[in-house]
Motif scaffolding. Structure first.
Motif, PDB file in Angstrom:
ATOM      1  N   GLN A  42       3.001 -52.147  27.101  1.00 28.95           N
ATOM      2  CA  GLN A  42       3.497 -50.873  26.599  1.00 28.95           C
ATOM      3  C   GLN A  42       5.011 -50.905  26.419  1.00 28.95           C
ATOM      4  O   GLN A  42       5.540 -50.365  25.439  1.00 28.95           O
ATOM      5  N   ALA A  43       5.710 -51.544  27.356  1.00 26.47           N
ATOM      6  CA  ALA A  43       7.172 -51.629  27.259  1.00 26.47           C
ATOM      7  C   ALA A  43       7.599 -52.399  26.019  1.00 26.47           C
ATOM      8  O   ALA A  43       8.577 -52.035  25.354  1.00 26.47           O
ATOM      9  N   ALA A  44       6.884 -53.471  25.701  1.00 20.07           N
ATOM     10  CA  ALA A  44       7.216 -54.267  24.518  1.00 20.07           C
ATOM     11  C   ALA A  44       7.058 -53.430  23.250  1.00 20.07           C
ATOM     12  O   ALA A  44       7.908 -53.476  22.340  1.00 20.07           O
ATOM     13  N   LEU A  45       5.980 -52.651  23.168  1.00 19.86           N
ATOM     14  CA  LEU A  45       5.767 -51.816  21.983  1.00 19.86           C
ATOM     15  C   LEU A  45       6.794 -50.702  21.896  1.00 19.86           C
ATOM     16  O   LEU A  45       7.311 -50.402  20.809  1.00 19.86           O
ATOM     17  N   LEU A  63       0.218 -33.998   8.345  1.00 18.33           N
ATOM     18  CA  LEU A  63       0.366 -35.233   7.589  1.00 18.33           C
ATOM     19  C   LEU A  63       1.358 -36.179   8.265  1.00 18.33           C
ATOM     20  O   LEU A  63       1.154 -37.401   8.259  1.00 18.33           O
ATOM     21  N   ALA A  64       2.422 -35.621   8.855  1.00 21.15           N
ATOM     22  CA  ALA A  64       3.403 -36.455   9.545  1.00 21.15           C
ATOM     23  C   ALA A  64       2.760 -37.177  10.717  1.00 21.15           C
ATOM     24  O   ALA A  64       3.014 -38.373  10.951  1.00 21.15           O
ATOM     25  N   GLU A  65       1.897 -36.474  11.440  1.00 24.97           N
ATOM     26  CA  GLU A  65       1.209 -37.105  12.566  1.00 24.97           C
ATOM     27  C   GLU A  65       0.233 -38.170  12.070  1.00 24.97           C
ATOM     28  O   GLU A  65       0.196 -39.288  12.587  1.00 24.97           O
ATOM     29  N   ARG A  66      -0.526 -37.820  11.027  1.00 23.86           N
ATOM     30  CA  ARG A  66      -1.527 -38.759  10.502  1.00 23.86           C
ATOM     31  C   ARG A  66      -0.878 -40.006   9.921  1.00 23.86           C
ATOM     32  O   ARG A  66      -1.269 -41.141  10.229  1.00 23.86           O
ATOM     33  N   LEU A  67       0.148 -39.804   9.103  1.00 22.25           N
ATOM     34  CA  LEU A  67       0.806 -40.943   8.468  1.00 22.25           C
ATOM     35  C   LEU A  67       1.623 -41.734   9.485  1.00 22.25           C
ATOM     36  O   LEU A  67       1.713 -42.965   9.394  1.00 22.25           O
ATOM     37  N   GLY A  68       2.196 -41.040  10.474  1.00 22.07           N
ATOM     38  CA  GLY A  68       2.943 -41.737  11.509  1.00 22.07           C
ATOM     39  C   GLY A  68       2.065 -42.683  12.301  1.00 22.07           C
ATOM     40  O   GLY A  68       2.470 -43.813  12.608  1.00 22.07           O
ATOM     41  N   VAL A  69       0.859 -42.235  12.635  1.00 24.94           N
ATOM     42  CA  VAL A  69      -0.087 -43.098  13.349  1.00 24.94           C
ATOM     43  C   VAL A  69      -0.413 -44.331  12.517  1.00 24.94           C
ATOM     44  O   VAL A  69      -0.434 -45.459  13.019  1.00 24.94           O
ATOM     45  N   GLN A  70      -0.663 -44.115  11.234  1.00 27.43           N
ATOM     46  CA  GLN A  70      -0.994 -45.241  10.338  1.00 27.43           C
ATOM     47  C   GLN A  70       0.178 -46.207  10.229  1.00 27.43           C
ATOM     48  O   GLN A  70      -0.007 -47.433  10.281  1.00 27.43           O
ATOM     49  N   MET A  71       1.401 -45.687  10.098  1.00 23.06           N
ATOM     50  CA  MET A  71       2.575 -46.552   9.966  1.00 23.06           C
ATOM     51  C   MET A  71       2.835 -47.346  11.238  1.00 23.06           C
ATOM     52  O   MET A  71       3.196 -48.526  11.188  1.00 23.06           O
ATOM     53  N   ARG A  72       2.646 -46.696  12.393  1.00 20.46           N
ATOM     54  CA  ARG A  72       2.839 -47.420  13.660  1.00 20.46           C
ATOM     55  C   ARG A  72       1.777 -48.484  13.849  1.00 20.46           C
ATOM     56  O   ARG A  72       2.058 -49.572  14.365  1.00 20.46           O
ATOM     57  N   ARG A  73       0.552 -48.184  13.416  1.00 27.95           N
ATOM     58  CA  ARG A  73      -0.512 -49.185  13.515  1.00 27.95           C
ATOM     59  C   ARG A  73      -0.194 -50.393  12.620  1.00 27.95           C
ATOM     60  O   ARG A  73      -0.367 -51.546  13.029  1.00 27.95           O
ATOM     61  N   ASP A  74       0.280 -50.122  11.402  1.00 24.53           N
ATOM     62  CA  ASP A  74       0.630 -51.214  10.488  1.00 24.53           C
ATOM     63  C   ASP A  74       1.812 -52.023  11.020  1.00 24.53           C
ATOM     64  O   ASP A  74       1.823 -53.259  10.932  1.00 24.53           O
ATOM     65  N   ALA A  75       2.820 -51.324  11.583  1.00 20.28           N
ATOM     66  CA  ALA A  75       3.990 -52.026  12.115  1.00 20.28           C
ATOM     67  C   ALA A  75       3.607 -52.884  13.320  1.00 20.28           C
ATOM     68  O   ALA A  75       4.096 -54.004  13.483  1.00 20.28           O
ATOM     69  N   GLN A  76       2.700 -52.362  14.137  1.00 15.94           N
ATOM     70  CA  GLN A  76       2.251 -53.143  15.291  1.00 15.94           C
ATOM     71  C   GLN A  76       1.496 -54.390  14.836  1.00 15.94           C
ATOM     72  O   GLN A  76       1.659 -55.472  15.423  1.00 15.94           O
ATOM     73  N   ALA A  77       0.693 -54.257  13.796  1.00 17.43           N
ATOM     74  CA  ALA A  77      -0.039 -55.414  13.277  1.00 17.43           C
ATOM     75  C   ALA A  77       0.925 -56.470  12.746  1.00 17.43           C
ATOM     76  O   ALA A  77       0.720 -57.674  12.964  1.00 17.43           O
ATOM     77  N   ARG A  78       1.998 -56.029  12.073  1.00 17.79           N
ATOM     78  CA  ARG A  78       2.989 -56.991  11.573  1.00 17.79           C
ATOM     79  C   ARG A  78       3.718 -57.671  12.727  1.00 17.79           C
ATOM     80  O   ARG A  78       4.002 -58.878  12.673  1.00 17.79           O
ATOM     81  N   LEU A  79       4.038 -56.901  13.771  1.00 19.57           N
ATOM     82  CA  LEU A  79       4.696 -57.488  14.949  1.00 19.57           C
ATOM     83  C   LEU A  79       3.816 -58.545  15.584  1.00 19.57           C
ATOM     84  O   LEU A  79       4.273 -59.656  15.900  1.00 19.57           O
TER      85      LEU A  79
END
Length: 283
Positions: A100-103, A250-266
């Motif tokens: 969790q700290a790394a994320l 929409l901010a919550e929905r899109l934010g979740v999607q963007m964080r999921r995509d960023a985590q996958a790239r990491l």
């Protein structure tokens, strides 16, 4: 493992093995060799919600620390920190904390939050999917436990509704008559589905469904409680809500999607680096 042992194991995993650092200030509480310092307490108080009595919160935090430390030291006295099951839980807690700290550090350095332009583009692409599947209404609603004040409250609400500043005056009426003034004020600023109102109370929901948008203030007795309701606006099923009404969702929905995509790239980057360094092997 018994329930008592599990309780002690949870206390150990929650606090870790190291005692509090005694170099950060005077001790507020001590259990054996462990100390809670003024600095530790100040950090904890800084996370407390605003508006709470600081003296009471301080007392509660000290007592919670003492109780937890007593359990930790009792667990150690019984040798539970050497129990294989407890050791596994401690290791898993450490791994989860580090994960969790790394994320958290990654997102602090590269926030994955949608801009207004992102949100407007998302809204335009998904307009059809955003169409309301059921009718929505905006209400001014007062719940009164004291039925004797219903007539007076209705007259005050009717005057507020008929004024040039109905929303501002409604805040004052809610403060005077509503059982939950803050809740009534917040609710009046939202569009809610008729089904949600019906789920709160069937009688109230049925009456609201029959009311037209306008100046009428209806009195709806339910058991010993009286509800005063005025429908400000109606939005029929199939309507695409305006952007301002769905922006936060929409901010919550899109934010979740963007964080999921960023985590996958990491994770893909870390995987590639580990493979290149010969640190990753999967059979």
């Amino acid at each position: 493992m018994t329930a008592r042992v599990l309780l002690l194991a949870l206390a150990v995993s929650a606090c870790g093995d190291a005692p509090a650092d005694v170099s950060d200030g005077a001790a507020v509480a001590r259990v054996g060799d462990a100390e809670l310092t003024e600095a530790d307490l100040a950090d904890a108080l800084g996370d407390a919600p605003a508006g709470l009595d600081s003296a009471t919160v301080r007392e509660q935090l000290v007592e919670q620390w003492v109780q937890r430390e007593l359990l930790i030291q009792e667990a150690r006295r019984q040798g539970l920190d050497d129990d294989p099951a407890v050791a596994r839980r401690l290791q898993e807690a450490e791994r989860s904390t580090l994960e969790q700290a790394a994320l958290e550090t990654f997102f602090e350095q590269a926030p994955a939050e949608p801009s207004d332009a992102d949100l407007e583009a998302y809204y335009d692409r998904h307009r059809d999917a955003l169409a309301l599947r059921e009718p929505y209404v905006r209400l001014r609603h007062l719940r009164l436990a004291d039925a004797s004040k219903a007539a007076e409250a209705r007259a005050s609400l009717a005057r507020a509704v008929a004024s040039p500043y109905p929303d501002s005056l409604f805040v004052l009426v809610a403060a005077e008559y509503a059982d939950d003034p803050a809740g009534a004020t917040a609710f009046a600023g939202e569009y809610v589905s008729e089904e949600r109102i019906r789920s709160l109370d069937e009688t109230l929901g049925e009456r609201v469904a029959r009311l037209s948008a306008g100046a009428e203030v209806a009195v709806v007795p339910v058991s010993r409680t009286v509800h005063l309701v005025q429908v400000v606006d109606r939005v029929p099923a199939g309507t695409v809500p305006p952007f301002r009404l769905v922006r936060d969702e929409l901010a919550e929905r899109l934010g979740v999607q963007m964080r999921r995509d960023a985590q996958a790239r990491l994770l893909q980057r870390l995987r590639s680096e580990a493979q290149a360094a010969g640190r990753l092997a999967v059979r």
